[in-house]
Design an enzyme around this catalytic site. Structure first.
Site, mmCIF file in Angstrom:
data_model
loop_
_atom_site.group_PDB
_atom_site.id
_atom_site.type_symbol
_atom_site.label_atom_id
_atom_site.label_comp_id
_atom_site.label_asym_id
_atom_site.label_seq_id
_atom_site.Cartn_x
_atom_site.Cartn_y
_atom_site.Cartn_z
ATOM 1 N N HIS A 1 -58.489 77.449 93.114
ATOM 2 C CA HIS A 1 -59.343 76.592 93.193
ATOM 3 C C HIS A 1 -58.534 75.337 92.439
ATOM 4 O O HIS A 1 -57.427 75.564 91.894
ATOM 5 C CB HIS A 1 -60.582 76.813 92.370
ATOM 6 N N HIS B 1 -53.302 70.286 90.721
ATOM 7 C CA HIS B 1 -52.469 71.540 90.848
ATOM 8 C C HIS B 1 -53.549 72.770 91.303
ATOM 9 O O HIS B 1 -54.499 72.756 90.873
ATOM 10 C CB HIS B 1 -51.750 71.812 89.643
#
Length: 172
Positions: free
Chosen positions: A38, A118
């Site tokens: 995620h 990220h």
């Protein structure tokens, strides 16, 4: 429970590409399980009562968009790395994170640090080696495109054998 708002990475081609990278990268680090992949939009920390958070997130509106996962890096940038990540840089993701931040601010939630999109793919636990040496030349490697249609409120600890639980997901 530790709670965060996130965009999940679920595209089969992207997940397979990440799994190939994880299995082919020989570093002393723990790979993130595919079901835990995620991009955190905002970390909220320990939250005992989530209905207000869910109510605030229900007000976040956005159009579906694509993100490209490209490049490999580490956090922190200097010193001993603790995280190996894949980069994501589309402005739509910044806009979504800003909308989440604005929705949660009235509840007292604020960012500790600026949003840096990220995808964490490894957690480095030991200081035995500098993993950067083994990741050289991967700054522009592409892992594919993820179509973003929803955000989720998730909870849990990044334990090796456990998946995060979904507390809420936006309607698609």
């Amino acid at each position: 429970m530790r709670v965060f708002a996130a965009v999940e990475v679920t595209d089969t081609k992207v997940v397979d590409s990440i799994k190939r990278f994880q299995s082919g990268t020989h570093i002393d680090a723990r790979p993130v399980m595919p079901e835990n992949l995620h991009i955190t939009l905002q970390f909220l920390g320990e939250v005992a009562d989530t209905p207000q958070v869910i109510g605030a997130l229900q007000g976040v509106r956005f159009e579906a968009f694509d993100i490209t996962l490209r490049g490999v890096g580490t956090f922190p940038e200097s010193g001993q790395p603790r995280i190996v990540w894949i980069g994501v840089g589309e402005s739509c993701l910044y806009d979504l994170a800003k909308s989440v931040e604005e929705a949660l601010a009235p509840l007292g939630f604020c960012r500790d640090e600026p949003f840096v999109p990220h995808l964490t793919v490894f957690r480095v636990k030991k200081k035995a080696e500098d993993v950067r040496d083994k990741l050289g030349g991967m700054e522009s490697v592409s892992f594919g495109v993820q179509h973003v249609t929803q955000i989720k409120l998730k909870a849990g600890e990044p334990d090796p054998g456990s998946a995060y639980s979904d507390l809420w997901e936006s309607e698609t």
